[in-house]
Design an enzyme around this catalytic site. Sequence first.
Site, mmCIF file in Angstrom:
data_model
loop_
_atom_site.group_PDB
_atom_site.id
_atom_site.type_symbol
_atom_site.label_atom_id
_atom_site.label_comp_id
_atom_site.label_asym_id
_atom_site.label_seq_id
_atom_site.Cartn_x
_atom_site.Cartn_y
_atom_site.Cartn_z
ATOM 1 N N ASP A 309 0.846 -1.190 0.000
ATOM 2 C CA ASP A 309 0.000 0.000 0.000
ATOM 3 C C ASP A 309 0.884 1.244 0.000
ATOM 4 O OD1 ASP A 309 -2.470 -1.304 0.083
ATOM 5 O OD2 ASP A 309 -2.396 -1.487 2.258
ATOM 6 N N ASP A 559 -4.890 -3.756 5.017
ATOM 7 C CA ASP A 559 -5.369 -3.304 6.322
ATOM 8 C C ASP A 559 -6.880 -3.402 6.481
ATOM 9 O OD1 ASP A 559 -6.192 -1.286 4.648
ATOM 10 O OD2 ASP A 559 -4.900 0.258 5.508
ATOM 11 N N ASP A 563 -9.339 -7.025 2.457
ATOM 12 C CA ASP A 563 -7.977 -7.396 2.055
ATOM 13 C C ASP A 563 -7.629 -8.827 2.479
ATOM 14 O OD1 ASP A 563 -7.323 -5.009 0.832
ATOM 15 O OD2 ASP A 563 -6.578 -4.095 2.673
#
Length: 829
Positions: A309, A559, A563
């Site tokens: 990310d 997170d 996911d």
Amino acid sequence: MGEPAVVVGLTSSQARERLAVFGPNTLPEKAPEPLWHRFIRQFQSPLIYILLFALAFDAGLWIYEGARGWPTESLTIGLILLLNAGLGVYQEFRSEGALARLKAMAAPQVWVLRDGELVRLPSQELVPGDVLRLEAGDRVPADGALLQAQGVLLDESVLTGESVPLDKTPGQEALSGTLLVRGKAQLEVSRTGSRSNLGKLAQMLEQVEAGKTPLELRLDRLGRQIARAVLVLAAVIAVAGVLAEGVDHLGAMVLFAVALAVAAVPEGLPAVLTLTLALGVERMSKRKAVVRKLAAVEALGSVTVIATDKTGTLTENRMSVHLLDAPDPTRALRAAVLANDAEGGGQGAGDPLEVGLLAYAEAQGVDARALRQQHPRLGHRAFDSEWKFMRATVEEEGRGVGYFKGAYEVLLVRCRLSPEEQASWAEKALAYASEGFRVLGLAEGHGEDEEGLSFLGLVLFWDPPREEVPQAIEMARAAGIRVLMVTGDHPATALAIAHKIGISGERVLTGEDLEHYDPETLRQVVGEVNVFARVRPEHKLRLVQTLQALGEVVAMTGDGVNDAPALKRSNVGVAMGQRGSEVSREVADLVLLDDNFATIVAAVEEGRSIYENVQKFLRFLFSTNLSEVLVVGVGAMLAFALGLREADGSLLLPLLAVQILWINLVTDGLPALTLALDRNPGVMRSPPKPAQAPLLDSPSLRFVLLSGSVKAAIALGILGVVPLLGYGLEEARSACFHFSAIGQLFFTYPSRHTRLFPSPNPVLHGVVAAGVGLQFAVGSLPGVAGALGAVPLPMALWGGILAAALVAWGLTEGLNRLFWRPAVRDSVR
């Protein structure tokens, strides 16, 4: 609909009093295993059974022969077994202590109202009466009643088996262990720990899994294969010895066969491996990476791609508003406050972007709390990556007004704008994004209508890249690891930040590309592109699958609730410890306590270092054990051929069973353990190891064979040379015994030198020096030497033994230069 009454929660003193009464919010754990049970369990091993058989057999012979004198060999074997069991218990305690500390670090944190303020606390500190703030992805940490519930969907499958999440409204109960899959809630705790519903069911999700890893299983399998082969060889030799020597020497031949088996089998391997892994993951935790599954340690060493990310991982996650570009800033700020689930007052609870919006609005003089009280919500739509915006419908002047916050390109097409106005706003947003800003759109509408909106403007967020990230990315690249940015941001923003931190490439793939490309095209472009934008969780899963189809070993960060599939499918799932949802942490292999990309690279470095250390003591144990097998086997054959006999007429054995046991106790235990403390700074300068690489690669096997042969040849040479110097056969065998022990201690050094030269290891130096001193003391004290089947030696012979051990060390170091070239010298020994 009125705003719920203000809830203040407990005071700190009330919480302390209730904690003393109700105890921590943890589920009952089984009582620790008694010390005596642990000690007995150390003898439950096929290898130990061989030694116990040798002990019983020797003691039986002593009794059969009239029990004359002390059964020194039996007593020595028994003492060595006791010492080995004690060392095993110590290693277990060390390993379990390390895992327990990791478990505490991985414990979930929750937002709790204490003294009227939201604070982040470990869930084990919760008490009845506490008021919690829960968001999508949080697992309910205790039983309680919902005081507020905005669009709450609760997954109760962990308790009921029902897979469909249920809508929950204020006043209803939420049970511990259930999962908030959507919405935001406020919960008043009623039952904690063993009194909770989950406690009564005695179910517990372990935060650190201590089961055997694939690496341990492979080593166990290897050890069993070696043990079977050696036992067959020992049986053949025992039978051949009896046939050659006669039944009168049966006892000596059986002990000789046992000695051969003990020499070949690395009995200290399982304990050393367990402690190495435990110490390694504890070392990772000090670098802010908590390993939840020990299998990840092995996978970390083979990672070829890190898909990470952007927000909070590559950047600092300080979502400060840089600019509000709005025709009517007052209306835009109103939308920013009301279409917002974060808590005001600088408490920091909520999504960082929403916290940043509130901070900016309050800095502009807006009283967020008063504004929300004046305009209570009539309805709302929570943000979701599927529709990419949030709506809050509030009462304003007797009518419903909907305020929107979300992706600007999604809101623009829902607004009443002329093509020219829409193009103008889109062009400005793209220009802002290309400078690295995260751009958010604001809009308003009538009631709960989500079309025909009025566009209120753009908010520009600046989230600076972490200072350490460029260096970490360069380190990953040098280690042969490709770094991919996977973000929900606009492609221009993603590309701009990627260039700032050192991720190369001019092309960006979007989530829609991942969705619509055919598999062949997707594999081709995924192999070339490093930046992925506007990616939803289901796109992450497809990206992981595509990378794995290309043969990559993938570490994926996440997170959110959605996911979890991608984290579970990846080879190493990495969850965020600060902003990650509880469900993402549950399925992850690794939890980052600081949400920092550099920590992932540090974890990969530690994983590689652990694997390197495992290979070191494999080289060490197998090379030295091979040398013992050769000394015993070849020496026995030479003694038979030359007619060398003991005083009682039995065949002269170069090493006795008790001597081999002593060598393995002194040299296989502590020196091998100290190799687990090695630091390998050059480990990130070589490509990843293939996931299916053998535990001992070709250079390591050559090292084992040649170095073991060198040491055995010198030991046999000592057996032949010492009598030529005028000494007896007892002195020759004693010299061979001492050389084997000291030479094996010295072999820890060449075993740790491959392409890498590790950092200095003072503990290893101390252990080797102490081992040499202990061996000298054992050989110099007549009583102790006699118990080990040796005789005291003059200093001249001790000098020769030490010189021979140094020669063996030097020859082996020379062979290392041939096996591993070019050497990476990051440190001197």
